[in-house]
Design a protein around this motif. Structure first.
Motif, PDB file in Angstrom:
ATOM      1  N   ALA A 137       8.250 -37.139 -30.024  1.00  0.00           N
ATOM      2  CA  ALA A 137       8.333 -36.310 -31.228  1.00  0.00           C
ATOM      3  C   ALA A 137       9.598 -36.630 -32.032  1.00  0.00           C
ATOM      4  O   ALA A 137       9.537 -36.796 -33.258  1.00  0.00           O
ATOM      5  CB  ALA A 137       8.306 -34.830 -30.847  1.00  0.00           C
ATOM      6  N   VAL A 138      10.730 -36.749 -31.368  1.00  0.00           N
ATOM      7  CA  VAL A 138      11.987 -37.036 -32.083  1.00  0.00           C
ATOM      8  C   VAL A 138      11.942 -38.424 -32.699  1.00  0.00           C
ATOM      9  O   VAL A 138      12.327 -38.636 -33.862  1.00  0.00           O
ATOM     10  CB  VAL A 138      13.192 -36.876 -31.125  1.00  0.00           C
ATOM     11  CG1 VAL A 138      14.455 -37.428 -31.736  1.00  0.00           C
ATOM     12  CG2 VAL A 138      13.371 -35.414 -30.766  1.00  0.00           C
ATOM     13  N   MET A 139      11.476 -39.419 -31.951  1.00  0.00           N
ATOM     14  CA  MET A 139      11.407 -40.780 -32.484  1.00  0.00           C
ATOM     15  C   MET A 139      10.406 -40.869 -33.635  1.00  0.00           C
ATOM     16  O   MET A 139      10.634 -41.603 -34.600  1.00  0.00           O
ATOM     17  CB  MET A 139      11.058 -41.779 -31.379  1.00  0.00           C
ATOM     18  CG  MET A 139      12.142 -41.907 -30.320  1.00  0.00           C
ATOM     19  SD  MET A 139      13.786 -42.189 -30.960  1.00  0.00           S
ATOM     20  CE  MET A 139      13.659 -43.859 -31.494  1.00  0.00           C
ATOM     21  N   SER A 140       9.303 -40.125 -33.558  1.00  0.00           N
ATOM     22  CA  SER A 140       8.339 -40.104 -34.671  1.00  0.00           C
ATOM     23  C   SER A 140       8.967 -39.486 -35.910  1.00  0.00           C
ATOM     24  O   SER A 140       8.735 -39.947 -37.032  1.00  0.00           O
ATOM     25  CB  SER A 140       7.090 -39.319 -34.281  1.00  0.00           C
ATOM     26  OG  SER A 140       6.459 -39.921 -33.184  1.00  0.00           O
ATOM     27  N   GLY A 141       9.761 -38.426 -35.732  1.00  0.00           N
ATOM     28  CA  GLY A 141      10.459 -37.822 -36.863  1.00  0.00           C
ATOM     29  C   GLY A 141      11.428 -38.797 -37.521  1.00  0.00           C
ATOM     30  O   GLY A 141      11.490 -38.886 -38.754  1.00  0.00           O
ATOM     31  N   PHE A 142      12.178 -39.540 -36.718  1.00  0.00           N
ATOM     32  CA  PHE A 142      13.088 -40.537 -37.287  1.00  0.00           C
ATOM     33  C   PHE A 142      12.311 -41.646 -38.001  1.00  0.00           C
ATOM     34  O   PHE A 142      12.717 -42.112 -39.072  1.00  0.00           O
ATOM     35  CB  PHE A 142      13.965 -41.153 -36.191  1.00  0.00           C
ATOM     36  CG  PHE A 142      15.126 -40.287 -35.810  1.00  0.00           C
ATOM     37  CD1 PHE A 142      15.972 -39.760 -36.765  1.00  0.00           C
ATOM     38  CD2 PHE A 142      15.368 -40.001 -34.481  1.00  0.00           C
ATOM     39  CE1 PHE A 142      17.039 -38.970 -36.409  1.00  0.00           C
ATOM     40  CE2 PHE A 142      16.435 -39.209 -34.109  1.00  0.00           C
ATOM     41  CZ  PHE A 142      17.270 -38.690 -35.076  1.00  0.00           C
ATOM     42  N   PHE A 143      11.188 -42.071 -37.419  1.00  0.00           N
ATOM     43  CA  PHE A 143      10.378 -43.106 -38.062  1.00  0.00           C
ATOM     44  C   PHE A 143       9.829 -42.612 -39.395  1.00  0.00           C
ATOM     45  O   PHE A 143       9.813 -43.349 -40.383  1.00  0.00           O
ATOM     46  CB  PHE A 143       9.242 -43.543 -37.138  1.00  0.00           C
ATOM     47  CG  PHE A 143       8.371 -44.598 -37.730  1.00  0.00           C
ATOM     48  CD1 PHE A 143       8.813 -45.904 -37.840  1.00  0.00           C
ATOM     49  CD2 PHE A 143       7.112 -44.281 -38.223  1.00  0.00           C
ATOM     50  CE1 PHE A 143       8.024 -46.882 -38.406  1.00  0.00           C
ATOM     51  CE2 PHE A 143       6.310 -45.250 -38.792  1.00  0.00           C
ATOM     52  CZ  PHE A 143       6.764 -46.554 -38.881  1.00  0.00           C
ATOM     53  N   PHE A 144       9.391 -41.334 -39.442  1.00  0.00           N
ATOM     54  CA  PHE A 144       8.880 -40.765 -40.692  1.00  0.00           C
ATOM     55  C   PHE A 144       9.970 -40.722 -41.756  1.00  0.00           C
ATOM     56  O   PHE A 144       9.732 -41.065 -42.919  1.00  0.00           O
ATOM     57  CB  PHE A 144       8.317 -39.365 -40.435  1.00  0.00           C
ATOM     58  CG  PHE A 144       7.900 -38.662 -41.690  1.00  0.00           C
ATOM     59  CD1 PHE A 144       6.747 -39.045 -42.368  1.00  0.00           C
ATOM     60  CD2 PHE A 144       8.671 -37.631 -42.211  1.00  0.00           C
ATOM     61  CE1 PHE A 144       6.367 -38.417 -43.537  1.00  0.00           C
ATOM     62  CE2 PHE A 144       8.299 -36.990 -43.381  1.00  0.00           C
ATOM     63  CZ  PHE A 144       7.142 -37.376 -44.040  1.00  0.00           C
ATOM     64  N   LEU A 145      11.177 -40.311 -41.380  1.00  0.00           N
ATOM     65  CA  LEU A 145      12.277 -40.279 -42.344  1.00  0.00           C
ATOM     66  C   LEU A 145      12.636 -41.688 -42.819  1.00  0.00           C
ATOM     67  O   LEU A 145      12.952 -41.892 -43.990  1.00  0.00           O
ATOM     68  CB  LEU A 145      13.500 -39.596 -41.731  1.00  0.00           C
ATOM     69  CG  LEU A 145      13.362 -38.085 -41.498  1.00  0.00           C
ATOM     70  CD1 LEU A 145      14.578 -37.565 -40.752  1.00  0.00           C
ATOM     71  CD2 LEU A 145      13.161 -37.353 -42.802  1.00  0.00           C
TER      72      LEU A 145
END
Length: 177
Positions: A137-145
């Motif tokens: 979840a955290v890595m997906s959030g960083f990828f989205f940003l």
């Protein structure tokens, strides 16, 4: 003066050591070869099993080798996975930084089970599946940003360079006289 001192060390000390019979350089390395640490072949008979147990300082009842599955552990004993962190810190160990006694066999994964690394006996606060889910979840959030930042780039708005008398020569190096 420094040159004389250096010359004295390089000339006088070896001559004095030779006269007194002092060995200044090591002739032979005291370490073993890697082949000396290699485990023996997998024990097939009870006699070989007893010899391997004696070799590792274990009783025959306690000795159990790793299965002969091609990984090359040979006659090395299958020890329980207990990391250095799980051992008693107040015992008078012969090697305190590894928490080992003299002659104690070492686990196959001992290099990974030191105090500052992996501890297989440790229980974690959260289950492993929940930790994986939060990591994703955290890595997906960083990828989205990151994707959003590349899609909508930020730049400094700038006007074209303003020159006086646009298109006309506004300077001269010739003298006015």
């Amino acid at each position: 003066m420094a040159t004389l001192a250096k010359m004295g060390r390089t000339v006088a000390v070896p001559l004095l050591a030779k006269r007194l019979g002092i060995v200044t350089k090591s002739v032979r390395c005291m370490a073993y070869w890697n082949k000396d640490w290699k485990p023996g072949p997998y024990p097939r008979t009870p006699k070989e099993r007893a010899a391997a147990a004696k070799k590792y300082g274990l009783r025959v009842e306690d000795y159990e080798p790793y299965p002969d599955d091609g990984f090359g552990y040979g006659d090395y004993p299958k020890l329980p996975r207990i990391s250095d962190e799980a051992k008693d810190p107040y015992l008078p160990y012969d090697t305190p930084h590894n928490k080992r006694f003299f002659g104690e066999p070492v686990h196959v994964d001992a290099d990974a089970m030191t105090e500052d690394r992996w501890n297989p006996t440790r229980t974690y606060r959260y289950p492993m599946n929940q930790m994986r889910l939060w990591f994703i979840a955290v890595m997906s959030g960083f990828f989205f940003l990151y994707w959003l930042g590349n899609k909508y780039t930020i730049f400094n708005p700038a006007m074209p360079k303003a020159y006086p008398n646009d298109g006309k020569k506004h300077y001269t190096f010739e003298s006015t006289e």
